[in-house]
Every structure is written in structure tokens, then in C-alpha cells.
Design a protein around this motif. Structure first.
Motif, short mmCIF file in Angstrom:
data_model
loop_
_atom_site.label_atom_id
_atom_site.label_comp_id
_atom_site.label_asym_id
_atom_site.label_seq_id
_atom_site.Cartn_x
_atom_site.Cartn_y
_atom_site.Cartn_z
N VAL A 29 63.30 29.43 50.18
CA VAL A 29 61.93 29.89 49.06
C VAL A 29 61.84 28.88 48.43
O VAL A 29 62.23 27.47 48.25
CB VAL A 29 63.18 30.65 47.87
N ASP A 30 60.64 28.83 48.75
CA ASP A 30 59.80 27.24 48.11
C ASP A 30 58.19 28.00 46.95
O ASP A 30 58.06 29.17 47.33
CB ASP A 30 58.73 26.49 49.43
N PHE A 31 58.21 26.80 46.28
CA PHE A 31 57.27 27.54 44.68
C PHE A 31 56.17 26.35 45.19
O PHE A 31 56.62 24.50 45.35
CB PHE A 31 57.73 27.55 43.74
N ASP A 32 54.88 26.52 44.66
CA ASP A 32 53.99 25.98 44.78
C ASP A 32 52.95 26.95 44.39
O ASP A 32 51.85 27.35 44.69
CB ASP A 32 53.15 25.85 46.16
N GLY A 33 53.18 26.12 41.90
CA GLY A 33 51.76 26.79 41.07
C GLY A 33 52.20 28.30 41.98
O GLY A 33 53.79 28.67 40.49
N HIS A 34 51.06 28.98 41.06
CA HIS A 34 51.60 30.64 40.97
C HIS A 34 52.27 31.52 42.82
O HIS A 34 51.66 32.71 43.25
CB HIS A 34 50.17 31.23 41.59
N LEU A 35 51.94 30.30 43.98
CA LEU A 35 52.45 31.09 45.13
C LEU A 35 54.23 30.96 45.85
O LEU A 35 54.37 29.36 45.38
CB LEU A 35 51.92 29.93 46.01
N ALA A 36 54.46 32.15 45.74
CA ALA A 36 56.26 31.61 46.29
C ALA A 36 56.20 31.81 47.56
O ALA A 36 55.51 32.80 48.17
CB ALA A 36 56.87 32.57 45.60
N ALA A 37 56.36 31.39 48.70
CA ALA A 37 57.46 31.57 50.11
C ALA A 37 58.29 31.65 50.59
O ALA A 37 59.00 30.35 50.22
CB ALA A 37 56.44 30.44 51.10
N ILE A 38 58.67 32.82 51.26
CA ILE A 38 60.20 33.57 51.32
C ILE A 38 59.96 33.13 52.94
O ILE A 38 59.25 33.80 54.08
CB ILE A 38 59.97 34.06 50.99
N THR A 39 60.59 32.29 53.83
CA THR A 39 60.84 32.05 55.29
C THR A 39 62.37 32.33 55.67
O THR A 39 63.05 32.40 55.18
CB THR A 39 60.79 30.32 55.47
N VAL A 40 61.95 33.03 57.28
CA VAL A 40 63.73 33.54 57.41
C VAL A 40 63.75 32.12 58.59
O VAL A 40 62.46 32.11 59.51
CB VAL A 40 63.14 34.40 58.45
N ALA A 41 64.91 31.58 58.54
CA ALA A 41 64.55 30.34 59.44
C ALA A 41 65.81 30.17 59.83
O ALA A 41 66.46 30.04 59.30
CB ALA A 41 64.41 28.94 57.92
N ARG A 42 65.79 31.08 61.30
CA ARG A 42 66.79 30.39 62.21
C ARG A 42 66.02 30.95 63.23
O ARG A 42 66.15 32.38 64.40
CB ARG A 42 67.64 32.28 62.29
N PRO A 43 65.69 30.14 63.85
CA PRO A 43 64.76 30.15 65.09
C PRO A 43 65.39 30.54 66.48
O PRO A 43 64.70 30.42 67.18
CB PRO A 43 63.71 28.90 64.53
#
Length: 259
Positions: free
Chosen positions: A8-22
Motif C-alpha cells: 500500500v502506497d500513498f501519494d497525496g489524494h491517491l492510494a495504490a494497492i499492489t499485489v506483489a507475488r510476481p
């Protein structure tokens, strides 16, 4: 417990959820589902967030449920600890208070497509393949593939994937309404960020209420949406402020019907 495979990453008003099991094409197991649910809580708890992006790390969006995670389960475990729990997690994603954009950077098959369909807007890269192959394994989609996906894309499209085993390209998926936009390979996340910026510039309260209203019109958990809308409305009234004040001061209420 934090699972590093859900970022989970936050950047201002944006949140990004990344499924990270490549290394496993972002296939989900129980711990990842728990972390995905926790990620939703974390994003919603941040009052600054107005829009969220969901994506996968590496060359896949998500291959869905990891067969190694559920293949040895008893029928009871499979039905409850896996299917029903996963369904609740995906429902949590679908009902985030803010708009959710799926940046489909790679193939979205089975549970991976069900994950993507939880989003409000889907942006897919041109090389992506989309389908629901579960019946080929002798099972059925269990994380809303025959429910939310039918409501959002239509029953016939789902029949073609579930009964006929059809797998669609990104362009075919866009024509069928499974995805909203198709971009060149490697551009899904950038396109999702551009879309998120446009959304974040709009009124956050209007976005939240409009999302609930659209979900209600589409038959998606009407009871929850109606209660949420009603609760938000009442919480902003003078009547609630008066009720709380009277309770704190141990006196009779003096409601004025102030909206």
C-alpha cells in the motif's frame, strides 16, 4: 500481521494497492487475502485519500486463487475458509468509499478477473488476456464471477467465459464492457494515475455518494448502500449534534429538525 506481498502506497489524494507475488503471477493465498482486507481498512482510514488504484507487480495482474493454497482443503474448508472469505474480501474492495481503478497490467484470469471487476473503472494493457477458466477444473467462479460480473458486464458475456471457456483479448474485452479502456503494454499504471488525477479533482463527498447511488441502481447490495447514504445524511444534521449534546449533558433533547 503485514504481508509484504500486498503493498500500500500513498501519494497525496491517491492510494495504490499492489499485489506483489510476481513469481506466482500474483496468485492469492489466505494470508494475501487477509492482507488485502487490511489494505482496504488502511486506505479508508486515510481521510486524505479520494481515489485508489489496484494493480499487480510484474507481468501479471493476477492469476487468481493459488491452487496450492486451496487444492488440499476439505469441501467445508474450501467453501468457508476460502470461497466465502475471499468473497467478503472482494466485496470489501468493491465497496471502498472512494472510486477504485484497476490497472490491469497483465493477464486477469479466474479470481484475477473477479479481483479486477471489483474496481469501478478498469484499464487494461493491449496484450492482456481475460477469462474465467474455473469450469475446466471442475469448479465454478466463487469470488463474484457469476454475480457482480454479471451485473457489471452482462450475463451473456459471462456465459461465454464460464460455459464456453472463451478467453478474450483486451480489445475484445473492451468491446464487451469487461474493461473500460485499452492502452499500450506498460502503460496501464500511468493511464490509471491520469484517470485518478481527474477523479481526485472532483468533490470527494459527491464521489462517495455517487458511487453508492450507482451501486444501488445496479442492484449491488442495496440495503448496505441505502443505510450508508442515510447514515451519512443524518450524521450531517443538526439533529444528531443536538442528540449527542443532550446525551452528554444528561438533558432532554430539543430537536429543531435542522438539515
Amino acid at each position: 500481521m503485514v504481508d509484504p506481498r500486498i503493498k500500500v502506497d500513498f501519494d497525496g489524494h491517491l492510494a495504490a494497492i499492489t499485489v506483489a507475488r510476481p513469481e506466482r503471477l500474483n496468485a492469492l493465498d489466505i494470508d494475501m487475502l487477509k492482507a488485502l482486507s487490511a489494505a482496504c481498512d488502511e486506505v479508508e482510514a486515510n481521510a486524505e485519500i479520494r481515489v485508489a488504484i489496484l494493480t499487480g507487480e510484474g507481468k501479471a495482474f493476477s492469476a487468481g486463487g493459488d491452487i496450492k493454497a486451496w487444492g488440499g482443503m476439505t469441501p467445508n474448508e474450501f467453501g468457508h475458509a476460502w470461497v466465502r472469505f475471499g468473497h467478503r474480501v472482494f466485496e470489501r474492495l468493491a465497496t471502498l468509499r472512494m472510486p477504485l481503478i484497476a490497472a490491469i497490467n497483465g493477464h486477469a484470469l479466474g479470481g484475477g478477473l473477479e479481483l479486477a471487476i471489483a474496481a469501478d473503472i478498469r484499464i487494461a494493457e493491449r496484450h492482456v488476456k481475460i477469462g474465467l477458466p474455473e469450469t475446466g477444473l471442475g469448479m465454478v467462479p466463487g469470488w463474484s464471477g457469476t454475480q457482480r460480473l454479471v451485473r457489471r458486464a452482462g450475463a451473456q458475456v459471462v456465459r461465454r467465459m464460464v460455459l464456453g471457456g472463451e478467453v478474450f483479448s483486451a480489445d475484445e474485452a473492451a468491446a464487451l464492457g469487461l474493461v473500460d479502456h485499452v492502452v499500450d503494454t506498460g502503460q496501464a499504471l500511468a493511464a490509471a494515475r491520469d484517470c485518478a488525477a481527474r477523479i481526485a479533482a472532483r468533490g470527494p463527498a459527491a464521489l462517495e455518494v455517487a458511487k453508492l447511488m450507482i451501486a444501488t441502481a445496479n442492484g449491488e447490495d442495496n440495503g448496505t448502500a441505502v443505510e450508508a447514504l442515510g447514515s451519512i445524511l443524518v450524521a450531517k444534521t443538526g439533529d444528531l449534534r443536538e442528540g449527542l449534546a443532550a446525551f452528554s449533558e444528561k438533558r432532554a433533547t430539543k430537536f429543531a429538525g435542522e438539515w
